[in-house]
Design a protein around this motif. Structure first.
Motif, mmCIF file in Angstrom:
data_model
loop_
_atom_site.group_PDB
_atom_site.id
_atom_site.type_symbol
_atom_site.label_atom_id
_atom_site.label_comp_id
_atom_site.label_asym_id
_atom_site.label_seq_id
_atom_site.Cartn_x
_atom_site.Cartn_y
_atom_site.Cartn_z
ATOM 1 N N UNK A 62 -25.763 -17.871 -81.947
ATOM 2 C CA UNK A 62 -27.116 -17.460 -82.346
ATOM 3 C C UNK A 62 -27.098 -16.291 -83.322
ATOM 4 N N UNK A 63 -25.923 -15.826 -83.664
ATOM 5 C CA UNK A 63 -25.753 -14.694 -84.577
ATOM 6 C C UNK A 63 -26.579 -13.493 -84.115
ATOM 7 N N UNK A 64 -26.332 -13.096 -82.864
ATOM 8 C CA UNK A 64 -27.003 -11.926 -82.296
ATOM 9 C C UNK A 64 -26.105 -10.704 -82.406
ATOM 10 N N UNK A 65 -26.729 -9.543 -82.383
ATOM 11 C CA UNK A 65 -26.009 -8.282 -82.519
ATOM 12 C C UNK A 65 -26.612 -7.247 -81.572
ATOM 13 N N UNK A 66 -25.774 -6.299 -81.145
ATOM 14 C CA UNK A 66 -26.254 -5.131 -80.406
ATOM 15 C C UNK A 66 -26.487 -4.018 -81.420
ATOM 16 N N UNK A 67 -27.708 -3.540 -81.505
ATOM 17 C CA UNK A 67 -28.052 -2.456 -82.421
ATOM 18 C C UNK A 67 -28.200 -1.165 -81.620
ATOM 19 N N UNK A 68 -27.352 -0.174 -81.937
ATOM 20 C CA UNK A 68 -27.343 1.104 -81.217
ATOM 21 C C UNK A 68 -27.916 2.177 -82.134
ATOM 22 N N UNK A 69 -28.977 2.824 -81.689
ATOM 23 C CA UNK A 69 -29.577 3.935 -82.426
ATOM 24 C C UNK A 69 -29.581 5.175 -81.540
ATOM 25 N N UNK A 70 -30.129 6.264 -82.058
ATOM 26 C CA UNK A 70 -30.180 7.500 -81.281
ATOM 27 C C UNK A 70 -31.031 7.363 -80.024
ATOM 28 N N UNK A 71 -31.991 6.467 -80.058
ATOM 29 C CA UNK A 71 -32.959 6.388 -78.953
ATOM 30 C C UNK A 71 -32.754 5.200 -78.024
ATOM 31 N N UNK A 72 -32.074 4.127 -78.485
ATOM 32 C CA UNK A 72 -31.995 2.937 -77.630
ATOM 33 C C UNK A 72 -30.842 2.028 -78.036
ATOM 34 N N UNK A 73 -30.556 1.101 -77.118
ATOM 35 C CA UNK A 73 -29.595 0.025 -77.357
ATOM 36 C C UNK A 73 -30.371 -1.276 -77.250
ATOM 37 N N UNK A 74 -30.336 -2.107 -78.311
ATOM 38 C CA UNK A 74 -31.224 -3.258 -78.383
ATOM 39 C C UNK A 74 -30.469 -4.492 -78.847
#
Length: 664
Positions: free
Chosen positions: A166-178
């Motif tokens: 599905x070409x999904x990714x974990x996006x990590x920012x200063x406020x959340x993991x999505x």
């Protein structure tokens, strides 16, 4: 979907609606596809109609159609010969290297779905079309972008490609993991043949990391540094130390290596999927490293100087050029930064440049009661892996938030400066006290430096030569003669033995001194080589000169020994007199108790002055020193060895934590 009568051609969404529209035929109506509900049929009809209307060749028609299917073309910054197409495929955005086999498969499939040709074509037919698209992108100023393997780190974001269909990714920012789906505006990821799907993370805690290090039998003194090193492997934009597992057979070296690979950049579920042999040729190794975010090498026994150089450049990040074809002068340029983990029984990794870029981790002895099967190990790892990934991603989000605030407060001491800064920040995010990670990491560095000095006898010979000197300058020929004599007479070495790492001829000494210069600095020496150009009869003109000097050290005891804020400081003379009066008063009342325990006092620059003011104190106190870094001592202030000279000075030069003890 709708219904149509084949006799009167009336239509309706249902059979009853068809009858209402005036169809009274007795024939059974046909069930028909609606074009708006079936984009593929609509595209195919449109494509076939266009093919019938123009006079283009079949290849030109397919070329034009392929361009309509590609949403975006980009050229890789890492390798200017690579052109990537970003397009929608099976309801998700996908990235293809147009030179890859997968791109050929995609175009073949598109041709079969939407073309009207009944002919079968070879891969060269489709490769010609793809090469034409690549040429168009290359010559028309297509934008160059960074193309990533598995992990992309932007300014305040970390993207982790899960590698699923599905070409999904974990996006990590200063406020959340999505969890997000990649689109045409996301970082561009390439997927090599070795890249496999990663399991979805779930909420975890520090306990998950404790379970992991216990499963891998990482020794207790190395557990904190190992946890930090593992998390830092997810920081794509920074150079991180290579992880090394060495030891005897049966010490789960391969399992530990494969586990790190599976956590960071899985190539499968089994151990054999996640380890590979290290290529022996530099060009082959460059390709092997550039196709993987994390390279894991199994049973490495020896690394020569060329492979060591490639490995060092890969860890730091650099360009690697090689000739594309022997029939022309074109170069293929690979630009990448790699994370590396390897193992071996006794891997020969003694090139100083490589040594400063690795950390070797000890593991606890595994007795018969602790042995488990590989199947049981994988079962336990499968149970904790989602939580391990969860706590890693959560910790990275906290570190991204704290990095701008803390980065300038941490002063690195080694060449792996980014690892020190990020490691200390991540350590605090895991709940550790300030500087705990740095202290344990520097212990590992000092242990490595001491071990390296033993591997190079020339360092020990220089220590003996400079025992009572601060400065020594002579021709390379004479310096070699002096050091050779010390090696043979003092260290009892056969310097002609090919296994002894000592220069075999005077013209080799300069090269080795340059290679061990970082180790000499840790031992407290600075070595410079130059050619004599003065009009001075001291040396012949253009003679190769070697100058050895001791690195200037702080002079007073208080400056040499670090102060401990938690320890009592020495009293001033007036305070001493008050203490004596108080002790005399307590003694007269019978309350004084003799103290046979050693009292720990931090030393300062005024210590010698205070000692001289009280001859009684200087006679009753015996100065001893203890090294907290080596957990060794006690030594007298003037104790020395033939090899290293004054013991206290030797440990101070290595930046060890030395403490003064006074026994009364």
């Amino acid at each position: 979907m709708h219904y149509q009568c084949p006799e009167c051609d009336k239509e309706g969404k249902t059979e009853s609606e068809l009858r209402k529209n005036g169809c009274n035929c007795k024939i059974q109506p046909l069930q028909m596809h609606d074009s708006k509900d079936h984009d593929g049929i609509k595209q195919k009809k449109s494509y076939e109609k266009n093919l019938d209307d123009d006079k283009r060749s079949d290849q030109k028609k397919l070329y034009d159609f392929a361009l309509t299917r590609i949403d975006k073309l980009v050229i890789s910054e890492n390798n200017s010969d690579e052109v990537f197409g970003i397009l929608k495929n099976n309801n998700h955005i996908e990235t293809f290297n147009l030179s890859s086999t997968r791109a050929i498969h995609w175009l073949t499939n598109e041709h079969n779905l939407f073309g009207n040709s009944n002919e079968l074509h070879s891969s060269d037919y489709y490769k010609t079309i793809l090469n034409t698209i690549i040429s168009k992108a290359t010559m028309n100023g297509t934008k160059k972008v960074k193309v990533y393997n598995r992990i992309a780190q932007l300014e305040d974001e970390i993207w982790y490609d899960l590698g699923n269909s599905s070409w999904q990714s974990i996006k990590i920012t200063k406020s959340k993991v999505k969890l997000v789906k990649l689109d045409k505006d996301s970082p561009v990821f390439r997927r090599s043949q070795s890249l496999q799907e990663q399991i979805l993370p779930k909420r975890g805690s520090n306990f998950s990391l404790d379970q992991l290090v216990n499963l891998l039998h990482i020794s207790e003194q190395d557990q904190l540094v190992f946890k930090i090193n593992l998390i830092c492997l997810f920081l794509q934009a920074y150079s991180m130390p290579m992880i090394v597992f060495d030891g005897s057979a049966g010490s789960i070296k391969t399992t530990a290596t494969a586990t790190v690979k599976r956590i960071v950049d899985p190539a499968g579920k089994l151990n054999q999927d996640n380890v590979s042999s290290m290529q022996e040729k530099p060009n082959d190794l460059v390709i092997q490293l550039s196709n993987r975010y994390l390279a894991s090498f199994d049973n490495v026994s020896y690394i020569d100087s060329k492979i060591s150089d490639v490995t060092c450049r890969a860890i730091t990040g650099s360009n690697n050029e090689r000739r594309k074809l022997y029939t022309d002068n074109d170069e293929a340029i690979f630009s990448f930064r790699s994370k590396i983990v390897l193992n071996g029984i006794i891997p020969t990794l003694d090139y100083p440049d490589l040594q400063t870029r690795l950390i070797s981790y000890d593991r606890e002895t595994i007795d018969e009661t602790n042995l488990i099967t590989e199947k049981e190990f994988q079962k336990r790892l499968d149970g904790i892996l989602p939580s391990v990934l969860g706590i890693i991603f959560k910790t990275l989000a906290k570190a991204l938030q704290k990095y701008p605030e803390l980065k300038d407060t941490i002063k690195p001491k080694t060449r792996m400066a980014d690892f020190e800064i990020w490691g200390e920040i991540i350590s605090r995010c895991l709940g550790n006290v300030s500087n705990k990670f740095l202290k344990e990491y520097y212990v590992k560095v000092n242990q490595r430096n001491l071990s390296n000095q033993e591997n190079y006898p020339i360092i020990q010979t220089i220590q003996i030569l400079m025992k009572n000197k601060k400065f020594h300058e002579d021709s390379a020929l004479n310096v070699y003669a002096e050091l050779s004599k010390i090696a043979e007479e003092k260290l009892i070495l056969n310097i002609k033995d090919r296994f002894v790492k000592f220069p075999k001829h005077y013209n080799q000494i300069t090269k080795q001194l340059i290679s061990v210069k970082p180790l000499l600095k840790t031992a407290g020496f600075d070595v410079i080589n130059y050619h004599w150009t003065k009009h001075d009869p001291k040396f012949d003109k253009n003679t190769s000169i070697i100058r050895i000097s001791k690195i200037e050290s702080q002079k007073t005891l208080g400056e040499v020994l670090p102060k401990k804020s938690s320890l009592p400081s020495l009293s001033s003379p007036s305070e001493k007199q008050a203490q004596k009066t108080e002790k005399t008063s307590e003694s007269s009342e019978g309350s004084h108790k003799p103290n046979s325990e050693p009292s720990l006092k931090s030393s300062d620059s005024g210590h010698k002055k205070q000692a001289s003011e009280s001859s009684e104190d200087s006679e009753s106190n015996l100065k001893k020193f203890y090294c907290h870094t080596c957990d060794a001592g006690e030594w007298g202030e003037n104790e020395s060895t033939e090899l290293n000279g004054n013991i206290v000075e030797f440990h101070r030069k290595l930046d060890h934590d030395i403490q003064l003890w006074e026994k009364k």
